[in-house]
Design an enzyme around this catalytic site. Sequence first.
Site, PDB file in Angstrom:
ATOM      1  N   SER A 148       2.464   6.016  -2.829  1.00  0.00           N
ATOM      2  CA  SER A 148       3.439   7.105  -2.934  1.00  0.00           C
ATOM      3  C   SER A 148       3.985   7.254  -4.349  1.00  0.00           C
ATOM      4  O   SER A 148       4.049   8.365  -4.886  1.00  0.00           O
ATOM      5  CB  SER A 148       4.592   6.885  -1.950  1.00  0.00           C
ATOM      6  OG  SER A 148       4.124   6.995  -0.624  1.00  0.00           O
ATOM      7  N   ALA A 166       0.834  -1.202   0.000  1.00  0.00           N
ATOM      8  CA  ALA A 166       0.000   0.000   0.000  1.00  0.00           C
ATOM      9  C   ALA A 166       0.865   1.248   0.000  1.00  0.00           C
ATOM     10  O   ALA A 166       0.598   2.208  -0.726  1.00  0.00           O
ATOM     11  CB  ALA A 166      -0.925  -0.014   1.218  1.00  0.00           C
TER      12      ALA A 166
END
Length: 394
Positions: free
Chosen positions: A241, A236
């Site tokens: 990001s 995740a």
Amino acid sequence: MFDPQDPEFLADPYPAFDALRAVGEVHDHPGLGMAVAVSHSACSAVLRHRGLGRVWSDVKPVEQFAAVNLLHRNSLLESEPPKHTRLRRLIAGAFARGHVERLRPWVAELAGRLVDGLAEKIEAGDSADLLVEVAGPLPVEVIAELLGVPGPDRALLQPWSNAIVKLYEYGLPPQTREAAERAAAEFVAYLRELIALRRRQPGSDLVSDLVAETDTDGARLTEDELVATAVLLLMAGHEASVNVVGNGVLALMRHRDQWQRLVEDPALLPTAVEELIRFDSPLQLFERTAATEVEIAGHVVKPGEKIAALLGAAARDPLVFDSPGTLDVGRSPNAHLGFGAGIHYCVGAPLARLEIGATLSALTRRLPTAQLAETPARRAEFVIRGLRSLHLTS
């Protein structure tokens, strides 16, 4: 109805979302086999309604996907109360020991060093790929530092993550599923060794704190839950990001006035981070399964049926966002759903914001005249929206 494999749709899904939203808040999507919510209100309801939850169905045949199924059966993301309540309390307790603040100066230094490398290649007269030089390696290094993964082993993490997350797409060929299982099995075996080491030799890392964290009744995370938590943080954290930075910098390069605002006023960084998450969401779809009969914006979801929140559609809802198709790095308030909502709100959101902000700060300082070197290549996936490359010049 949109086709999630259509290259034109993947290039820009937002007009299709706008058209659906103009007709209704929830629609059946035969291709996905579920209803999809497209308004902010309906998506928020899907994410928050306690009659809708994450119900993991093992990848089949089960005997061929033991590692993939182990990770998801024990994941915070794929669980509901009371299990979810216990897992989140333990994981949040470990995170609360100051890990984000501990990493803040280190992340800023890392972002600066990676952007320096990107700038040196550009200044030598070449273009350079932001994803390869900065956006890809930074979150992997950050998660590895957070977990206490030794330096020589860190190169293993990104290929494992990349292979496993492809399972969240639809219509996968057998070889992609098999690659995901191999990666999951290798990752599980590695983490079992790391956890055993941290039991013997605790450090200042999150794995050590997860090993030590106890609930009010003395309960701890099981080893399988520890493994699943570490994998979830990597997958995740990395995907969010890298794709916020990739999608976001592309948007800034195409909206030069907003890039210039950010260059001239670093105080806009916090709102810019939120706007980039909203403007081109790295996670487009998040599904739920009905435990009881649920009504979302007039659409009835029967027990066992699925409904998905289209987060990218919610982020362009004109009832919530003024001029939603306009990039505004000073936008405030910004009620995007990029980190989810309700009990499944992303536990790693503060770390993701830190990484994205540090990267934007370094880029605007070191490469204020950055521009696109070529039209970027987009990945051929819908659920996780990102680029294959993003070459910059100056």
